[in-house]
Design an enzyme around this catalytic site. Structure first.
Site, PDB file in Angstrom:
ATOM      1  N   GLY A 291      23.639  41.344  66.117  1.00  0.00           N
ATOM      2  CA  GLY A 291      24.724  40.649  65.439  1.00  0.00           C
ATOM      3  C   GLY A 291      25.291  39.537  66.303  1.00  0.00           C
ATOM      4  N   SER A 292      26.601  39.325  66.212  1.00  0.00           N
ATOM      5  CA  SER A 292      27.225  38.138  66.796  1.00  0.00           C
ATOM      6  C   SER A 292      27.220  38.100  68.320  1.00  0.00           C
ATOM      7  CB  SER A 292      28.660  38.000  66.285  1.00  0.00           C
ATOM      8  OG  SER A 292      28.656  37.732  64.897  1.00  0.00           O
ATOM      9  N   THR A 293      26.986  39.228  68.993  1.00  0.00           N
ATOM     10  CA  THR A 293      26.878  39.166  70.452  1.00  0.00           C
ATOM     11  C   THR A 293      25.688  38.300  70.866  1.00  0.00           C
ATOM     12  OG1 THR A 293      25.575  41.224  70.475  1.00  0.00           O
ATOM     13  CG2 THR A 293      27.955  41.421  70.820  1.00  0.00           C
ATOM     14  N   ASN A 294      24.774  38.100  69.916  1.00  0.00           N
ATOM     15  CA  ASN A 294      23.584  37.277  70.177  1.00  0.00           C
ATOM     16  C   ASN A 294      23.897  35.777  70.147  1.00  0.00           C
ATOM     17  OD1 ASN A 294      20.564  37.396  70.480  1.00  0.00           O
ATOM     18  ND2 ASN A 294      20.662  36.122  68.634  1.00  0.00           N
TER      19      ASN A 294
END
Length: 576
Positions: A291-294
């Site tokens: 998800g957004s940690t990427n």
């Protein structure tokens, strides 16, 4: 007239027959004692010779400060010859053995009843005190053999990471299996000549090969921080009704793992009763879409290519078409102007896709590989998986967009923690380490070599991303619950659809948060991930508080001083 036979003839025939028989015996005797004497002598020696194994003591596993996590102590293996126990005595013998060994009286009685065999194993891992008591109880043909047993003083502390040892003394999971060749040592043996009763024949030869004890392994984890990480993630998994969770604490400057916690965790002293799913170290083996940690990787690729700056302004709608799909932001909003920094702070999917389109899928793919996606990490981690990074030439039309914000690729918690270690370390990736070192043959501690270092992005890019991640934990960001008073914190929330392999489809969510502190002089990275929660699902809601708890405990434990400076002024919003 009756004619009698000639007695001389009968006597001669008898003598000839006896001579023939005796000659056969004589020939056989000559063969046995003359021609084949060495063969029979060797066979007799083999029959008399008994080889007893002398077990080696298995090495210990400790934390970085020498606190024992797995130790070996002396034990006894008790066996009995049922044929030597009188039938009338069996009930009383069974009762005594069952009471002392903590076994069922019926099970012991069943073993004593097997008089068709001369050996029955009664129990392994018996305390020497109990063994001595039984040996002095006058039980017929009871035998005690010296062995060792494995103990885990800390119970479930880092249970699935440490692993356990089976009945044969071989590591069956975790570091016990991964480092078995180092820990196990080499068994010795004792060769003696025994008679039919099993007793040694006096004055016969004896050969002894001494065992080589196993070496001790020192891990990089800190017992106290490990405990805090386990408690925090276990509490959150329970509170959110999640399937599982994991926490990793990593030293920024060395990439050594300070804590690696899973929930639920494996109680090593009762591993036989635990479900097989708890044997696996999920922090290195469970694969999920980040998800957004990427998004930090997309940001790194765009910044390195010069395609954007933190202050680049985008006109961002709340949805964007990508091939045959319309992809949306986390919440509906009007078209608004955002700086790239603001887009990262608010975790805008649409703005991230717009930045990714400026560099193309090929360049994004190369950056993902450089950060370690699709590659099994080194460092000696048990059950470490490589995740999933398909070749960009095989990405679907929508995947060309979704990969930018962490859907369509899969990683482990360890891989994602390594990404943020790279950013915190000024763009230099260090191969993660779990083994601090081991003792050599003389008992001297030998440190493990440092992890391989690779520059992934420039120091300038790493610093620019750090300022963006500080904004993500600020008042305008999605990670406000990760803020720690007195310390500058940089981090990112992640909320991703969760792929359920059992169902063969997406089901539920993965909530995560990963960051580092102090942001101005990074020392520690903490990642928390919660799998399939039922009460809430956003990373900022569920995973960020775990980050805060663990990071707060860790910086206090390591006596890391409060941040001595404020975050630098940045242009958080377009138009400012």
């Amino acid at each position: 007239m009756l004619r009698l036979g000639n007695p001389r003839r009968r006597i001669n025939i008898g003598i000839i027959g006896m001579t023939f028989v005796l000659s056969i015996f004589a020939g056989r005797l000559i063969q046995m004692q003359g021609l084949d004497s060495k063969v029979y002598e060797a066979a007799a020696a083999r029959q008399r010779q008994h080889v007893a194994e002398i077990p080696a003591r298995r090495g210990s596993i400790t934390d970085v400060n020498g606190h024992e996590l797995a130790v070996t102590v002396e034990a006894r293996e008790l066996s009995i010859d049922p044929t030597k126990v009188p039938a009338a005595s069996r009930p009383a013998v069974a009762r005594v053995l069952a009471q002392q060994l903590g076994k069922s009286e019926q099970d012991i009685a069943a073993k004593l009843a097997k008089t068709d065999t001369r050996y029955q194993l009664l129990a392994r891992d018996v305390d020497p005190v109990v063994s001595t008591r039984l040996m002095q109880a006058g039980i017929p043909s009871l035998s005690a053999e010296k062995t060792y047993r494995r103990l885990y003083p800390a119970g479930d502390l880092a249970g699935s990471l440490i692993g356990f040892v089976g009945d044969e003394g071989t590591g069956l999971g975790g570091m016990e299996q991964m480092q078995n060749s180092v820990l196990a040592g080499r068994d010795g043996e004792q060769r003696v000549e025994t008679g039919r009763d099993g007793q040694r024949i006096p004055m016969t030869s004896s050969q002894r090969e001494a065992p080589v004890d196993g070496r001790d392994i020192r891990l990089t984890i800190d017992r106290d921080i490990q405990w805090a990480a386990q408690k925090s993630i276990a509490d959150q998994v329970r509170a959110s009704g999640a399937d599982s969770g994991a926490v990793i604490v990593m030293d920024v400057q060395t990439a050594r793992i300070v804590a690696m916690a899973n929930a639920p965790e494996l109680d090593l002293n009762n591993w036989r009763k635990a479900p097989a799913s708890s044997y696996v170290n999920k922090a290195t083996a469970e694969v999920f879409e980040p998800g957004s940690t990427n998004k930090v990787i997309t940001a790194a690729a765009a910044l390195e290519a010069g395609a954007v700056t933190p202050d680049t302004v985008y006109r961002v709608p709340d949805s964007i078409r990508c091939a045959d799909r319309v992809l949306r932001d986390a919440h509906a909003h009007k078209v608004e102007s955002m700086t790239f920094r603001e887009a990262m702070a608010q975790s805008s999917n649409v703005a991230t896709i717009m930045a990714a389109r400026k560099i193309g899928s090929g360049r994004l793919y190369q950056m993902l590989k450089a950060f370690g996606f699709g590659t099994r990490p080194g460092g000696g981690f048990p059950n470490a998986e490589a995740g999933l990074l398909p070749d960009y030439r095989k990405w679907s039309g929508s995947q060309n967009c979704t990969v930018a914000y962490g859907q369509g690729v899969s990683v482990t918690a360890l891989q994602m923690a390594s990404v943020y270690q790279t950013i915190a370390n000024g763009g230099v990736k260090i191969e993660p380490q779990i083994v601090a070192g081991a003792t050599d043959g003389s008992g001297r501690f030998v440190p493990a070599p440092a992890g391989k270092q690779t520059r992934v992005v420039s120091e300038t890019t790493a610093k620019e991303i750090t300022t963006m991640l500080e904004s993500a934990v600020g008042a305008e960001g999605t990670g406000q619950l990760a803020a720690i008073p007195g310390y500058r914190v940089a981090g990112k929330t992640g909320t991703a659809d969760r792929y359920d392999a059992d169902l063969g489809r997406y089901n539920g969510y993965t909530a995560s948060f990963v960051g580092f502190a102090p942001a101005d002089k990074p020392r520690l990275v903490v990642l928390s991930v919660v799998q399939n929660p039922r009460k809430g699902h956003f990373g900022g809601q569920l995973a960020a508080p775990v980050f805060k708890d663990v990071m707060t405990f860790a910086i206090k434990s390591r006596k890391i001083p409060p941040t001595g400076s404020d975050a630098p002024p940045v242009r958080a919003r377009a138009g400012q």
